[in-house]
Write a protein that holds these residues in place. Structure first.
Motif, mmCIF file in Angstrom:
data_model
loop_
_atom_site.group_PDB
_atom_site.id
_atom_site.type_symbol
_atom_site.label_atom_id
_atom_site.label_comp_id
_atom_site.label_asym_id
_atom_site.label_seq_id
_atom_site.Cartn_x
_atom_site.Cartn_y
_atom_site.Cartn_z
ATOM 1 N N ALA A 44 0.830 -1.209 0.000
ATOM 2 C CA ALA A 44 0.000 0.000 0.000
ATOM 3 C C ALA A 44 0.863 1.257 0.000
ATOM 4 O O ALA A 44 0.556 2.232 -0.699
ATOM 5 N N ALA A 45 1.945 1.248 0.751
ATOM 6 C CA ALA A 45 2.847 2.405 0.788
ATOM 7 C C ALA A 45 3.489 2.624 -0.572
ATOM 8 O O ALA A 45 3.625 3.775 -1.026
ATOM 9 N N GLU A 46 3.876 1.563 -1.233
ATOM 10 C CA GLU A 46 4.472 1.667 -2.571
ATOM 11 C C GLU A 46 3.453 2.242 -3.558
ATOM 12 O O GLU A 46 3.788 3.087 -4.389
ATOM 13 N N ALA A 47 2.200 1.778 -3.472
ATOM 14 C CA ALA A 47 1.157 2.281 -4.364
ATOM 15 C C ALA A 47 0.938 3.778 -4.139
ATOM 16 O O ALA A 47 0.816 4.543 -5.109
ATOM 17 N N ARG A 48 0.907 4.215 -2.886
ATOM 18 C CA ARG A 48 0.745 5.642 -2.599
ATOM 19 C C ARG A 48 1.906 6.451 -3.161
ATOM 20 O O ARG A 48 1.728 7.533 -3.707
ATOM 21 N N LYS A 49 3.108 5.908 -3.047
ATOM 22 C CA LYS A 49 4.302 6.588 -3.553
ATOM 23 C C LYS A 49 4.226 6.740 -5.074
ATOM 24 O O LYS A 49 4.496 7.822 -5.613
ATOM 25 N N VAL A 50 3.855 5.675 -5.773
ATOM 26 C CA VAL A 50 3.763 5.707 -7.233
ATOM 27 C C VAL A 50 2.692 6.705 -7.673
ATOM 28 O O VAL A 50 2.913 7.504 -8.592
ATOM 29 N N ARG A 51 1.515 6.682 -6.990
ATOM 30 C CA ARG A 51 0.456 7.628 -7.350
ATOM 31 C C ARG A 51 0.886 9.068 -7.094
ATOM 32 O O ARG A 51 0.597 9.962 -7.886
ATOM 33 N N ALA A 52 1.582 9.310 -5.985
ATOM 34 C CA ALA A 52 2.055 10.662 -5.670
ATOM 35 C C ALA A 52 3.053 11.139 -6.728
ATOM 36 O O ALA A 52 2.994 12.304 -7.165
ATOM 37 N N GLU A 53 3.957 10.271 -7.160
ATOM 38 C CA GLU A 53 4.923 10.634 -8.196
ATOM 39 C C GLU A 53 4.213 10.928 -9.519
ATOM 40 O O GLU A 53 4.562 11.885 -10.222
ATOM 41 N N LEU A 54 3.223 10.115 -9.855
ATOM 42 C CA LEU A 54 2.450 10.312 -11.079
ATOM 43 C C LEU A 54 1.774 11.679 -11.051
ATOM 44 O O LEU A 54 1.868 12.452 -12.012
ATOM 45 N N LYS A 55 1.115 12.000 -9.946
ATOM 46 C CA LYS A 55 0.410 13.277 -9.836
ATOM 47 C C LYS A 55 1.386 14.455 -9.866
ATOM 48 O O LYS A 55 1.089 15.485 -10.468
ATOM 49 N N GLN A 56 2.548 14.292 -9.263
ATOM 50 C CA GLN A 56 3.547 15.358 -9.290
ATOM 51 C C GLN A 56 4.061 15.582 -10.712
ATOM 52 O O GLN A 56 4.245 16.717 -11.143
ATOM 53 N N GLN A 57 4.278 14.497 -11.458
ATOM 54 C CA GLN A 57 4.720 14.626 -12.848
ATOM 55 C C GLN A 57 3.664 15.334 -13.696
ATOM 56 O O GLN A 57 3.992 16.151 -14.553
ATOM 57 N N LEU A 58 2.393 15.012 -13.456
ATOM 58 C CA LEU A 58 1.318 15.681 -14.176
ATOM 59 C C LEU A 58 1.288 17.168 -13.844
ATOM 60 O O LEU A 58 1.221 18.019 -14.724
ATOM 61 N N LYS A 59 1.345 17.475 -12.564
ATOM 62 C CA LYS A 59 1.289 18.857 -12.097
ATOM 63 C C LYS A 59 2.444 19.685 -12.664
ATOM 64 O O LYS A 59 2.272 20.833 -13.035
ATOM 65 N N ALA A 60 3.613 19.063 -12.768
ATOM 66 C CA ALA A 60 4.796 19.761 -13.276
ATOM 67 C C ALA A 60 4.822 19.822 -14.809
ATOM 68 O O ALA A 60 5.688 20.474 -15.383
ATOM 69 N N GLY A 61 3.891 19.132 -15.466
ATOM 70 C CA GLY A 61 3.859 19.134 -16.922
ATOM 71 C C GLY A 61 4.871 18.194 -17.556
ATOM 72 O O GLY A 61 5.125 18.275 -18.753
ATOM 73 N N GLU A 62 5.459 17.304 -16.763
ATOM 74 C CA GLU A 62 6.445 16.363 -17.287
ATOM 75 C C GLU A 62 5.801 15.278 -18.142
ATOM 76 O O GLU A 62 6.430 14.749 -19.059
ATOM 77 N N ILE A 63 4.566 14.938 -17.812
ATOM 78 C CA ILE A 63 3.813 13.957 -18.600
ATOM 79 C C ILE A 63 2.424 14.539 -18.851
ATOM 80 O O ILE A 63 2.000 15.477 -18.186
ATOM 81 N N LEU A 119 -3.773 17.631 -13.016
ATOM 82 C CA LEU A 119 -3.375 18.375 -14.213
ATOM 83 C C LEU A 119 -3.318 19.871 -13.898
ATOM 84 O O LEU A 119 -4.113 20.377 -13.110
ATOM 85 N N PRO A 120 -2.369 20.579 -14.518
ATOM 86 C CA PRO A 120 -2.282 22.031 -14.302
ATOM 87 C C PRO A 120 -3.595 22.722 -14.661
ATOM 88 O O PRO A 120 -4.213 22.406 -15.680
ATOM 89 N N ARG A 121 -4.023 23.631 -13.826
ATOM 90 C CA ARG A 121 -5.233 24.440 -14.020
ATOM 91 C C ARG A 121 -6.518 23.644 -14.073
ATOM 92 O O ARG A 121 -7.533 24.121 -14.592
ATOM 93 N N VAL A 122 -6.510 22.411 -13.560
ATOM 94 C CA VAL A 122 -7.731 21.620 -13.452
ATOM 95 C C VAL A 122 -7.842 21.206 -11.991
ATOM 96 O O VAL A 122 -7.079 20.375 -11.527
ATOM 97 N N GLY A 123 -8.764 21.785 -11.289
ATOM 98 C CA GLY A 123 -8.949 21.464 -9.876
ATOM 99 C C GLY A 123 -10.100 20.499 -9.685
ATOM 100 O O GLY A 123 -10.604 19.899 -10.639
ATOM 101 N N LYS A 124 -10.541 20.386 -8.449
ATOM 102 C CA LYS A 124 -11.625 19.459 -8.119
ATOM 103 C C LYS A 124 -12.914 19.801 -8.851
ATOM 104 O O LYS A 124 -13.589 18.924 -9.380
ATOM 105 N N VAL A 125 -13.267 21.078 -8.878
ATOM 106 C CA VAL A 125 -14.532 21.484 -9.492
ATOM 107 C C VAL A 125 -14.512 21.234 -10.996
ATOM 108 O O VAL A 125 -15.445 20.636 -11.543
ATOM 109 N N ARG A 126 -13.469 21.674 -11.671
ATOM 110 C CA ARG A 126 -13.396 21.464 -13.125
ATOM 111 C C ARG A 126 -13.334 19.987 -13.470
ATOM 112 O O ARG A 126 -13.932 19.539 -14.450
ATOM 113 N N ALA A 127 -12.597 19.208 -12.676
ATOM 114 C CA ALA A 127 -12.511 17.767 -12.925
ATOM 115 C C ALA A 127 -13.885 17.121 -12.762
ATOM 116 O O ALA A 127 -14.298 16.313 -13.605
ATOM 117 N N ARG A 128 -14.603 17.502 -11.709
ATOM 118 C CA ARG A 128 -15.934 16.933 -11.467
ATOM 119 C C ARG A 128 -16.889 17.303 -12.603
ATOM 120 O O ARG A 128 -17.617 16.452 -13.124
#
Length: 114
Positions: free
Chosen positions: A18-37, A64-73
Motif C-alpha cells: 500500500a505504501a508503494e502504491a501511494r508513492k507511485v500515485r504521488a509521483e504520477l500526480k507530481q509529474q502531471l502537475k509539473a507538466g512532465e507527462i 493536471l495544471p489548471r484543473v482542480g476538483k470542481v473542473r474535474a468533477r
C-alpha cells in the motif's frame, strides 16, 4: 463480508504494498502537475502498470495544471464518467473524449469552459 485476519508477516507485506502504491500515485500526480507527462501518457502507463491503472480518473484530472476538483468533477459529469471510475476502467469512447479535451493546447484546454 468481514476482512480476513492477517498474520504479522502478511499484514506487513500488505502495508508495504500500500505504501508503494501511494508513492507511485504521488509521483504520477507530481509529474502531471509539473507538466512532465500528459494525460495520454497516463493512459499508456495504465495498460502496463497496475497501480496507475487502479488510480481514480478524478485524481489524475485534478493533478493536471489548471484543473482542480470542481473542473474535474464538471468534466467527468459532462462526459458521463462515474466519480469512482479508475483509469484502466475507462471505455474507448471515454478515453477518446478525455484525450480530445486535453489535445491541442495541452492540459489547460479543459479550462476552456466547453
Amino acid at each position: 463480508m468481514p476482512l480476513p485476519e492477517l498474520d504479522a508477516q502478511s499484514r506487513r507485506e500488505a502495508l508495504e504494498k500500500a505504501a508503494e502504491a501511494r508513492k507511485v500515485r504521488a509521483e504520477l500526480k507530481q509529474q502531471l502537475k509539473a507538466g512532465e507527462i500528459d494525460f495520454a501518457e497516463v493512459l499508456r502507463r495504465a495498460s502496463t502498470d497496475e497501480i496507475v491503472g487502479k488510480t481514480k480518473v478524478s485524481a489524475v484530472l485534478e493533478a493536471l495544471p489548471r484543473v482542480g476538483k470542481v473542473r474535474a468533477r464538471r468534466l467527468m459529469e459532462r462526459l458521463d464518467i462515474s466519480p469512482s471510475r479508475r483509469v484502466r476502467g475507462l471505455g474507448a469512447n471515454q478515453r477518446e473524449k478525455l484525450l480530445a479535451e486535453f489535445a491541442g493546447d495541452g492540459p489547460g484546454s479543459a479550462t476552456s469552459g466547453r
